[in-house]
Design a protein around this motif. Structure first.
Motif, short mmCIF file in Angstrom:
data_model
loop_
_atom_site.label_atom_id
_atom_site.label_comp_id
_atom_site.label_asym_id
_atom_site.label_seq_id
_atom_site.Cartn_x
_atom_site.Cartn_y
_atom_site.Cartn_z
N LYS A 1 0.91 -1.19 -0.18
CA LYS A 1 0.24 -0.02 0.05
C LYS A 1 0.84 1.29 0.00
O LYS A 1 0.63 2.07 -0.77
N THR A 2 1.75 1.29 0.97
CA THR A 2 2.63 2.41 1.04
C THR A 2 3.80 1.94 1.78
O THR A 2 4.14 0.86 2.41
N VAL A 3 4.85 2.84 1.39
CA VAL A 3 6.20 2.43 1.96
C VAL A 3 7.02 3.92 2.35
O VAL A 3 6.95 4.92 1.55
N ALA A 4 7.60 4.02 3.47
CA ALA A 4 8.34 5.23 3.71
C ALA A 4 9.81 4.74 3.71
O ALA A 4 10.42 3.98 4.34
N PRO A 5 10.42 5.04 2.56
CA PRO A 5 11.64 4.40 1.97
C PRO A 5 12.99 4.98 2.81
O PRO A 5 13.89 4.33 2.71
N GLY A 6 12.73 6.22 3.73
CA GLY A 6 13.94 6.48 4.45
C GLY A 6 13.90 6.71 5.86
O GLY A 6 14.25 7.84 6.48
N GLY A 7 13.22 5.88 6.44
CA GLY A 7 12.84 6.18 7.72
C GLY A 7 11.48 6.81 7.72
O GLY A 7 11.34 7.60 6.74
N ILE A 8 10.51 6.95 8.82
CA ILE A 8 9.11 7.30 8.57
C ILE A 8 9.52 9.02 8.16
O ILE A 8 8.46 9.83 7.66
N ALA B 1 17.51 5.50 4.67
CA ALA B 1 17.31 4.52 3.95
C ALA B 1 16.83 3.26 4.56
O ALA B 1 17.25 2.11 4.31
N ALA B 2 15.73 3.40 5.60
CA ALA B 2 15.39 2.23 5.97
C ALA B 2 13.93 2.24 5.80
O ALA B 2 12.89 2.96 6.28
N ALA B 3 13.45 1.27 5.09
CA ALA B 3 12.05 1.21 4.59
C ALA B 3 11.08 0.41 5.24
O ALA B 3 11.33 -0.56 5.84
N VAL B 4 9.93 1.08 5.75
CA VAL B 4 9.08 0.50 6.32
C VAL B 4 7.87 0.12 5.20
O VAL B 4 7.18 1.09 4.59
N VAL B 5 7.52 -1.16 5.03
CA VAL B 5 6.62 -1.44 4.16
C VAL B 5 5.35 -1.65 4.87
O VAL B 5 5.00 -2.15 5.83
N VAL B 6 4.08 -1.04 4.19
CA VAL B 6 2.83 -1.22 4.74
C VAL B 6 1.94 -1.96 3.74
O VAL B 6 2.15 -1.63 2.67
N ALA B 7 1.48 -3.12 4.05
CA ALA B 7 0.59 -3.99 2.96
C ALA B 7 -0.84 -3.59 3.00
O ALA B 7 -1.26 -2.70 3.58
N GLU B 8 -1.28 -3.89 1.71
CA GLU B 8 -2.68 -3.44 1.39
C GLU B 8 -3.59 -3.52 2.41
O GLU B 8 -4.78 -2.77 2.58
N ASP B 9 -3.32 -4.65 3.52
CA ASP B 9 -4.61 -4.91 4.32
C ASP B 9 -4.70 -4.04 5.43
O ASP B 9 -5.46 -4.06 6.27
N THR B 10 -3.57 -2.95 5.61
CA THR B 10 -3.69 -2.11 6.64
C THR B 10 -4.43 -0.82 6.33
O THR B 10 -4.56 -0.25 5.36
N ASP B 11 -5.02 -0.42 7.32
CA ASP B 11 -5.94 0.64 7.45
C ASP B 11 -4.96 2.00 7.49
O ASP B 11 -4.11 2.19 8.46
N ILE B 12 -4.96 2.83 6.40
CA ILE B 12 -4.26 4.06 6.37
C ILE B 12 -4.31 4.82 7.55
O ILE B 12 -3.36 5.38 8.05
#
Lengths: 481, 533
Positions: free
Chosen positions: A280-287, A334-345
């Motif tokens: 769904k979304t990713v914060a690629p550099g730390g949030i 450069a620390a990516a947090v990946v959020v999957a599609e099933d997570t509520d934004i």
């Protein structure tokens, strides 16, 4: 393709962090090379490598060293090991598995800047890492690598570890200095910059752990090798972290400039999403750098970057420049947090605001009050009592804090504003959909519940004019920044 | 003197001051909380932001930089161009004012600061009429942090002025900021309450109603108070103060800026040293001894009576047997009038410097603020008058000794001290004087020997000037009507000398300066621009 592991060559389970192992792997040869050079030559050499700071801002380390006043007697080197950015753990991995790489970098940087004392400001939560690093320092002292007359060069340097007490803001260089002096970790106003007046009012260099760990390798392998890695303005190798619902969360090394998609899906990196979910979304550099849209959105037409359209943005290159084209603050850690599609934004927004509300130091008004306000708005939206207006409000608050428009002392509010602003901008349709699904008067009931007097608030009755929106940070000004 | 351009107008400013100080002195109203000229700069309130012209990074042309700068942190530089009257600055100010009220309880109706609160003033001028904050407010606690001070941290704007004051001026460092973010609040360490000798200043420093004086709490709405410029009567340092009063009652004393003496601060001794003014034990009736008992004396009859007594005592020997004790609590004008009167009837009268209370050594604080050991405002003024008058003079100890030896036929003893100032032995010695006239605030050991006892007025009920220990002559005005039955000392001496009309400090000073030129040179502090305190 697999990249050569340079910084992480010893990072594996059961790896030996001792000096014996490090020397066997060719360690401390760069130090001899460095000690044969003059300090100023060394500064010029690192300047030539365009080694950009790995801590987040990407300021070239060599340039930072050259800001020191020429006729100084005491210089301090602060090593920023206060790694507190939410999904970031590359410094931790490095210090845990190869502490001597960091120490060699510290000694070389110390020699180049004529440092008298180096302080490693270590995050308070790092317990095991502290013991590993302290053991490495003891080994280095025993081996004549620290202390008086290092390797017979006549250069003296002491090195100490200082453990923090768990504050995000102490990773900001002047906050770190204040904390090291034993005070409350409130960032200082600049100028004077630390290079002129830093720790104990003496010239001070503050560098990140990973930046310093790169220095020995540049010396041993040479500038050509270093400049052959990475993209145009971002040279060298970098440690990336990836966390979230990926198959192989962890810390990986690659040259600067891999894509976010590669970091998530590459078989040497994240190894794809769990259960074949979409991102769904990713914060690629730390949030604190902001969020990208994931691949649950359609691919963009013709590969052109347009952040106003709902398109897949995973082709963002992880170097110091490209994230800016996607509305992010920068590369960050450069620390990516990946959020999957099933997570509520709404949950993502809530978690992000909670962190910054908790970590704002409380010095500048916009950040102190703004982060707390946004957190409470986000909590209400998450609880199913949001208003359309809240999205505008959040966007407006984020535009009125931060160091870039000169509204605060340090960069923390920029880091608080970008993730919230990008979330609200890029996922507005989803927020609006969720708010539309609420009971019709949920927001009003919730507001009256928290504050019965709000019934008469002119604002709720639609009688008063809303305080004018707007911001100092207009698009033209942003461009010039 | 650097010249800078502010909002298109050129102003001249003092060297080395921040832009904020310069524009405030030039009459601009720029909101600010954390900046205080007497404290270090932290630039954390982010209210005084301004736009500044800078060279463009590419074209090198001077243009408005695309960011804001804190004017409190930017020193003035010749040729600098800044502006506050711009949309960007106004937008930033209005947002910050909104943030300040996010967690503020808005309890102005019960807040002591209401009426002189800069959160109110700035909200009205730079903020909004309504708030968009509809969430639960974070409420910091109310705390009792010392014997004289309360802290309502829910009203606090975390400007950290009180913390810096404690560290830099008082040197005590009792206050600290604890917690982070919007939970940040001021606090003291456990078991170490705020008890330094300058603590009252933190209440003045607080731009909002967070720090409150227990003494003034709920006593008076500030818009009912009137402020009279005055000078500290408790020590010889000569701190300048405001007396805030209403209905002939003092409610509080605040510091008045004085670049040569106390700057922005006063000690708690000065701040709370006015309580005796309202003491119910104060004398309020002139008395005359008649066949051993004290009988009321009319003020109107007193001058004639004193003249007759003095003439009788001085008729034979030009007044060698007459003494006049000039208390250091008297103003210069009063001391001069009284000594002029005594010398006009008894040219050889002895002028005595009254008792000077001293307690401990002088105390100096880190930034140079001083609490003087001498607990009387005008010792130096009285001494210079006695010196200028010439003729016989004596110290108080010499006077007591000579009086005990029976040297004096008549003595006029002025007191006016808030505390007991005579031992029984001293009173017995002075009591040997045949005709003893006392002029004092409270009953004393001299009363049983006095022939005439006159009630004095406190400093707040008089006007004149004090000469401080460094020789500065500083005028003070009358704040209150004297107590019923009391005549202000200056007025009474004015009548004794036989001058027509009412006593005025400034007029008397003029007449005095003709005789003693040094007294023509009075010091009035430079007016201070309005700072948020």
């Amino acid at each position: 393709m697999a990249y050569e592991q340079i910084l992480m060559r010893n990072c594996r389970e059961g790896g030996d962090p001792s000096i014996k192992q490090y020397k066997a792997a060719g360690g401390y040869q760069a130090l001899d090379k460095a000690l044969a050079m003059k300090p100023d030559e060394l500064v010029e050499f690192v300047k030539g490598a365009n080694l950009r700071g790995r801590g987040g801002a990407g300021f070239p380390a060599g340039v930072k060293w050259s800001f020191l006043p020429p006729n100084r007697t005491v210089t301090y080197l602060c090593v920023n090991a206060d790694e507190s950015e939410p999904p970031t753990f590359c410094n931790r991995v490095l210090m845990e598995h190869d502490p001597h790489m960091l120490l060699e970098g510290i000694i070389i940087a110390g020699y180049a800047t004529r440092t008298t004392v180096a302080y490693i400001y270590m995050r308070g939560e790092f317990t095991e890492q502290f013991h590993v690093l302290q053991k490495a320092i003891d080994e280095a002292y025993a081996d004549g690598l620290l202390g008086k007359n290092i390797r017979g060069s006549g250069y003296d340097m002491e090195c100490y570890i200082h453990r923090g007490a768990g504050a995000y803001v102490c990773g900001e260089e002047t906050g770190l200095i204040e904390s090291l002096e034993g005070k409350r970790g409130w960032p200082r106003i600049k100028p004077p910059f630390p290079a002129v007046e830093g720790l104990f009012h003496k010239p001070t260099v503050v560098n990140n752990v990973e930046t310093l760990a790169c220095v020995p390798h540049i010396l041993t392998r040479g500038l050509d090798w270093w400049n052959g890695l990475g993209t145009q303005n971002s040279k060298g190798t970098k440690m990336y972290c990836v966390s979230g619902p990926v198959n192989r969360p962890g810390c990986y090394e690659a040259p600067l400039g891999i894509t976010t998609r590669e970091l998530i899906y590459g078989k040497d990196f994240g190894g794809g999403m769990r259960d074949n979910m979409k991102v769904k979304t990713v914060a690629p550099g730390g949030i604190s750098m902001g969020f990208l849209r994931g691949d649950m959105f359609p691919k963009p037409d013709g590969g052109k970057v347009d952040v106003t359209r709902d398109c897949d943005e995973l082709d963002c290159l992880l170097d110091f420049d490209d994230p800016r084209h996607y509305g992010l603050l920068g590369l960050g850690t450069a620390a990516a947090v990946v959020v999957a599609e099933d997570t509520d934004i709404r949950d993502v927004l809530f978690n992000v605001t909670r962190f910054f509300s908790h970590e704002s130091c409380g010095q500048c008004t916009q950040c102190r009050e703004g982060t707390g306000w946004m957190h409470r708005v986000a909590a209400r939206i998450r609880d199913g009592a949001g208003r359309q207006y809240d999205l505008d409000l959040l966007a407006e608050i984020t535009k009125n804090m931060g160091m870039m428009p000169g509204l605060s002392i340090c960069g923390l509010p920029d880091g608080a504003a970008f993730p919230i602003r990008t979330l609200v901008q890029k996922f507005r349709p989803e927020f609006e959909k969720r708010i539309g699904e609420q009971q019709a008067d949920a927001a009003k009931r919730r507001i009256l519940q928290t504050n019965p007097a709000a019934y008469d608030l002119p604002i709720l009755q639609g009688r008063a004019v809303q305080p004018a929106g707007g911001t100092y940070m207009t698009p033209e000004k942003l461009k010039r920044n | 003197m650097p010249k800078i351009t502010v909002d298109g107008k050129q102003i001249e400013c003092r060297d080395g001051v921040p832009v904020l100080q310069a524009v405030l002195e030039a009459g601009w109203d720029v909101p600010h909380y954390c900046y205080h000229p007497g404290l270090s700069v932290v630039a954390s309130c982010r209210l005084c932001l301004m736009e500044m012209k800078m060279p463009h990074p590419q074209t090198k042309e001077m243009d408005w930089a695309p960011k804001l700068f804190p004017s409190c942190q930017t020193p003035v530089k010749d040729g600098m161009e800044v502006r506050f009257a711009s949309e960007g600055v106004a937008s930033s100010q209005s947002h910050v004012m909104e943030y300040y009220l996010v967690n503020h309880p808005l309890d102005c109706p019960v807040c002591d600061k209401a009426g002189e609160c800069y959160l109110q003033d700035y909200s009205e001028k730079f903020g909004h009429a309504s708030s968009r904050m509809v969430e639960d407010k974070h409420k910091n606690p109310k705390k009792d942090i010392g014997s004289k001070t309360l802290l309502y941290s829910d009203r606090c704007v975390v400007c950290s002025r009180c913390v810096r004051f404690g560290d830099e001026v008082a040197g005590a460092g009792e206050l600290r900021v604890i917690n982070r973010g919007h939970r940040a609040e001021i606090d003291v360490f456990p078991g170490v309450p705020l008890e330094n000798e300058l603590q009252g200043n933190v209440v003045d420093l607080c731009p909002v109603g967070a720090l409150l004086s227990k003494d003034f709490l709920f006593q008076q709405r500030v818009w009912n108070l009137r402020s009279t410029p005055s000078v500290d009567p408790t020590t010889s340092a000569g701190a300048t103060i405001w007396i805030d009063h209403n209905d002939d009652r003092i409610f509080r004393v605040r510091p008045r800026f004085n670049e040569k003496v106390n700057e922005w601060w006063i000690s708690d001794e000065t701040r709370f040293g006015w309580k005796y003014v309202a003491d119910s034990k104060r004398l309020n009736q002139p008395l005359q001894r008649d066949n051993g008992a004290m009988k009321p004396l009319r003020w109107e009859a007193a001058p004639e009576l004193l003249r007759r007594l003095l003439d009788e005592a001085a008729s034979a020997d030009q007044g060698v047997g007459v003494a006049c004790v000039l208390s250091p609590m008297l103003s210069c004008e009063e001391a001069w009038l009284l000594s002029t009167f005594v010398r006009s009837r008894a040219p050889q009268a002895t002028l005595v410097t009254g008792y000077v209370p001293v307690s401990g050594p002088d105390k100096t604080f880190p930034k140079g603020f001083k609490i003087s050991a001498e607990k009387a405002p005008n010792r130096r003024g009285v001494e210079s008058i006695i010196k200028a008058m010439g003729g016989p003079n004596a110290t108080f100890e010499q006077f007591v000794k000579s009086a005990g030896d029976g040297k004096f036929k008549l003595a006029y003893v002025t007191g006016g001290y808030p505390q007991v100032w005579l031992t029984a032995d001293q009173a017995r010695a002075i009591g040997k004087v045949q005709t003893l006239i006392t002029h004092d605030l409270f009953e004393s050991a001299l009363d049983e020997y006095a022939t005439i006892r006159l009630p004095g007025a406190s400093w707040a009920e008089r006007e004149g000037s004090f000469m401080n220990a460094d020789g500065l002559i500083q005028p003070f005005e009358r704040a209150l009507k004297p107590l019923d039955g009391v005549k202000s000392d200056g007025q009474f001496f004015h009548e004794l000398v036989g001058r027509p009309g009412l006593y005025r400090g400034a007029k008397t000073r003029e007449a005095m300066a003709e005789k003693i030129p040094a007294f023509g040179d009075i010091f009035v502090p430079r007016p201070e621009p309005e700072h948020a305190h």
